[in-house]
Each structure stands twice: as C-alpha cells, then as structure tokens.
Design an enzyme around this catalytic site. Structure first.
Site, PDB file in Angstrom:
ATOM      1  N   GLY A  34       0.853  -1.194   0.000  1.00  0.00           N
ATOM      2  CA  GLY A  34       0.000   0.000   0.000  1.00  0.00           C
ATOM      3  C   GLY A  34       0.879   1.230   0.000  1.00  0.00           C
ATOM      4  CB  ALA A  35       4.137   1.549  -1.491  1.00  0.00           C
ATOM      5  CB  SER A  36       0.628   4.350  -4.587  1.00  0.00           C
ATOM      6  OG  SER A  36      -0.584   3.775  -4.154  1.00  0.00           O
TER       7      SER A  36
ATOM      8  CG  PHE B 295      -5.170  -2.304  -7.649  1.00  0.00           C
ATOM      9  CD1 PHE B 295      -4.647  -2.597  -8.901  1.00  0.00           C
ATOM     10  CD2 PHE B 295      -6.473  -2.697  -7.377  1.00  0.00           C
ATOM     11  CE1 PHE B 295      -5.400  -3.267  -9.862  1.00  0.00           C
ATOM     12  CE2 PHE B 295      -7.242  -3.366  -8.325  1.00  0.00           C
ATOM     13  CZ  PHE B 295      -6.699  -3.656  -9.562  1.00  0.00           C
TER      14      PHE B 295
ATOM     15  CG  LEU C 113      -3.068  -3.204   1.552  1.00  0.00           C
ATOM     16  CD1 LEU C 113      -3.610  -4.568   1.158  1.00  0.00           C
ATOM     17  CD2 LEU C 113      -2.592  -2.455   0.326  1.00  0.00           C
TER      18      LEU C 113
ATOM     19  CE1 TYR D 298      -7.553   9.303  13.883  1.00  0.00           C
ATOM     20  CE2 TYR D 298      -9.771   8.575  13.340  1.00  0.00           C
ATOM     21  CZ  TYR D 298      -8.914   9.537  13.840  1.00  0.00           C
ATOM     22  OH  TYR D 298      -9.415  10.734  14.287  1.00  0.00           O
TER      23      TYR D 298
ATOM     24  CE1 TYR E 279     -11.773   5.319  10.758  1.00  0.00           C
ATOM     25  CE2 TYR E 279     -10.991   4.100  12.671  1.00  0.00           C
ATOM     26  CZ  TYR E 279     -10.839   4.489  11.355  1.00  0.00           C
ATOM     27  OH  TYR E 279      -9.774   4.040  10.626  1.00  0.00           O
TER      28      TYR E 279
ATOM     29  CB  THR F  96      -5.606   9.970   3.363  1.00  0.00           C
ATOM     30  OG1 THR F  96      -6.679   9.385   4.108  1.00  0.00           O
ATOM     31  CG2 THR F  96      -4.409  10.179   4.271  1.00  0.00           C
TER      32      THR F  96
END
Length: 403
Positions: free
Chosen positions: A49-51, A75, A141, A227, A237, A278
């Site tokens: 999940g690096a992008s 992805f 991710l 989180y 949440y 984000t």
C-alpha cells in the site's frame, strides 16, 4: 499531454496533475532529509500500500531517512498519452525517480495487493533483487473491497455505525455547508464483511507467506496502520464496523508478534496514527469537519503534523531510537502516534467548538479552507509553483511490474 484542472465529485477528485504529484513527493522527501540521514535502522523494506497517504510516507522515510532499499505494492491506474492516471501512480513514479537518483534500489508492483499472485511476485523480487531478505514490512492498505484469494469472492466494507443510526453535524463538501448527516447501522453481515476487508486477515497472509518463504531477516519487524480517533468520531469509527476491523488488526498484531519473536527475534505492532487528509479519510462522514477543527486547534498549539511528520516520528522516536531503547507501546502493544491529537486540551477545544460551527462561520471557526486545499493537494492541485494552464505529460513510465 493535457491541460488538467481539478474536478471534484462527492469526496473524490476525478482528475490528477502529474507535475503537482511529483512536487508533493519531492517536498515530503525534503522534510525527511531535514531530519538527517541515519545509518542504522531498516535497510530492506517492503511497503504494502505504498502509493499514497501513510504508506507512501513510510516508504519515503525508509529510503530518504535510512537509505533503505524499498519494494512497493499498490493498485493504481497508469496514465496514457491522452488521459491522466491516478495520483498514486504519479506519486510512485516520482518516488522511484528520486530514489534511483540517490542510488537506492526501488521497485514497484502494480496489482491487487490482496492476491496470492502479488505475494509470489514480491517473494521472487526479494530473493532475486533485494539480497534475499527484508527487515521491515509496512502494511498500509485502505480499500473498500477485497477479492478473497481462495475463492475469488469480492467482499465490500461498510462505513457504518453499529446498533443505532448515527446522526451528526457534518460538512457537505460540495456545497461548503453544514448539514445533519444520518447513517443507518450496519447489518451483522456488513460488520463481518468489513472485518474481512479491513481487519488483519490479509496482513497475516502476507507475513505467513514471507516467513514461509524464508525472506524475513533476523530481527524483522512488521507494522500495520490504524486509527482510533477521539470519542467525537467513535460512533462511526471505533465503535462502528470499521472499529471491529481495527480490533481484529490489534488481535492479529499480538499473534504475529509472538510468531516473529519466536522465528526471527522480530516483532509486530499496530501503529495508531493521527487523523490526516487522505483519500481514505475524506470518504468518512464527519471526518472533514473534525479534521478542519482539529487542524486549526493543533496548529494554534504548535503540535500539528502531516503524514510525513507522523511517519518520521514513528521511525525515529518509536521503532528505531538512537538510544536503542524499545519502542514505547500502549497496553495493547500499539505504537501511539495519535498522542498529540488525543491530548485533553486539544480534544476539549474540539468539543467546545463542535456545536458552534454553522455554514456562515465554517471558514472562520475552523481550518476548512486548509482542509480543502490539502484535499486538492493530494491530487497534485493547489500548488503555487505549478502553472495549471500549461500542458503536462500524462504518460509517465517507471520501474513497475504490472500484474
């Protein structure tokens, strides 16, 4: 080539600016560099999940704060000659360019990170190109859907409360007005599905696969991001379907910690991070309003952090301390980087402000303007140093394996 301006639909910006994204990454790298480059710490890092968001920040800190070789999985949609790809594609391309300029190993895999195929490819690359072992695995991710590797079944997560409907003040981000949001509770099936998508199952599959292939170095660590937030957002949440998934992540961390301690003298933790803008957080009802308030308050108190600040602090003050001391954790073994956000003075100021906000005073009482700017920044827009009326190349290629 294209001239690209922002187009926002709901909580998604449907356009991206390649140059703006590249400059965002450059700024994050510079912020990390300012803190100095360390010789100790992680050397071979896998980021799942690096992008974008925290995953990208984790990759940047590893590479530019610790000179680590990195392999990133994500992805994203590549750009073509005529159409821009996703922001994450350009972020990853920029990272690759800057890492290679530094002489660091950088490779990426574009495909479904939930798939066994992605795991097999990662293991192959670690063995053939990274010296055979990795010493840090970051799991970051955030996806609304997961295709189960065994059956191919597609499962969807639900951002819903549990038990009773959730009603709260929120911002209609399209109209910049204050509204009453109401969300119906999740069904038992939706709760179970959310745990399947956002819980610890896939993290466990990754670590089991890596350990089974013997590609985890002695002392290897793994961290998954989470989180918790304050009780302002708890109904949707932490006490909602998503919270059940995050509690599953906590339980997975305890299992993985035992496994890695036994097998490679390593460890596993959940890192609880602060709320930031984000693509993932803007989709959560109430978050834009909460973020707009908490940013203003934390800025006033001098404790505001962005994604990169958080990750730099996680590596430097928690995981890889210069004094060699073990990371400070809470009673559940979690690294808490939400400590400043959850300070009583910050949360009490938020609670006092919450009932006062109206459509008329939204921009005055909160940093909603800052929220909007940061949201568009994610997609490469609202940068003073980019001329958005100029043509920009959209077909950007880099060292990326397409699955």
């Amino acid at each position: 080539m294209a001239i690209i301006h922002p187009k926002v639909r709901g909580f998604i910006c449907t356009t991206t600016h390649p140059k703006g994204c590249e400059l965002n990454v450059r700024d994050q790298i510079e912020a990390t560099r300012k803190l100095g480059v360390r010789e100790d710490g992680p050397k071979k890092v896998l980021v799942i999940g690096a992008s974008s968001g925290y995953g990208l920040a984790a990759r940047i800190t590893a590479a530019f704060g610790f000179k680590a070789d990195t392999l990133g999985v994500f992805f994203e949609k590549p750009g073509t000659e005529t159409k821009a790809g996703t922001a994450g594609w350009y972020n990853a391309a920029a990272f690759d360019k800057f890492a290679k300029a530094e002489g660091l190993y950088s490779k990426s895999i574009n495909g479904d990170a939930f798939s066994d195929e992605a795991r097999a490819k990662v293991i192959e690359l670690i063995k053939n190109e990274m010296g055979g072992k990795v010493d840090l695995v970051i799991y970051s991710l955030a996806s609304p859907v997961r295709k189960l590797p065994q059956t191919g079944e597609v499962i969807r997560s639900a951002l819903k409360p549990i038990g009773q409907p959730y009603k709260s003040t929120a911002i209609d981000t399209n109209k910049d007005t204050i509204i009453e949001a109401s969300i119906e509770p999740a069904t038992e099936q939706e709760i179970a599905d959310t745990v399947t998508v956002m819980g610890g199952q896939d993290w466990q599959l990754w670590i089991d696969a890596l350990a089974g292939a013997n590609v985890l170095a002695e002392g290897a660590r793994t961290v998954a991001f989470s989180y918790i937030g304050s009780d302002i957002t708890w109904p949707i949440y932490w006490h909602g379907a998503l919270g059940q998934a995050k509690q599953d992540l906590d339980e997975t961390a305890l299992r993985l910690n035992q496994k890695l301690a036994g097998e490679v003298k390593g460890g596993a933790n959940v890192a609880v991070l602060k709320s930031v803008v984000t693509q993932a957080s803007s989709a959560i009802p109430v978050m834009p309003l909460y973020l707009s308030m908490v940013f203003k308050i934390m800025q006033e108190k001098g404790v505001h952090e962005g994604t990169q600040d958080q990750l730099d602090r996680m590596y430097r003050d928690r995981m890889y301390r210069t004094d060699g001391a073990p990371a400070e954790v809470d009673e559940k073994g979690r690294l808490r980087l939400d400590d400043w956000e959850l300070r009583d003075d910050v949360q009490n100021a938020c609670k006092a402000l919450w009932p006062q906000v109206t459509t008329e005073n939204l921009f005055e009482l909160t940093d909603y303007a800052g929220y909007k700017k940061q949201f568009l920044n994610l997609f490469g827009f609202e940068r003073a140093d980019v001329n958005y009326d100029e043509d920009v190349a959209t077909d950007v290629k880099f060292d990326c394996v397409e699955l």
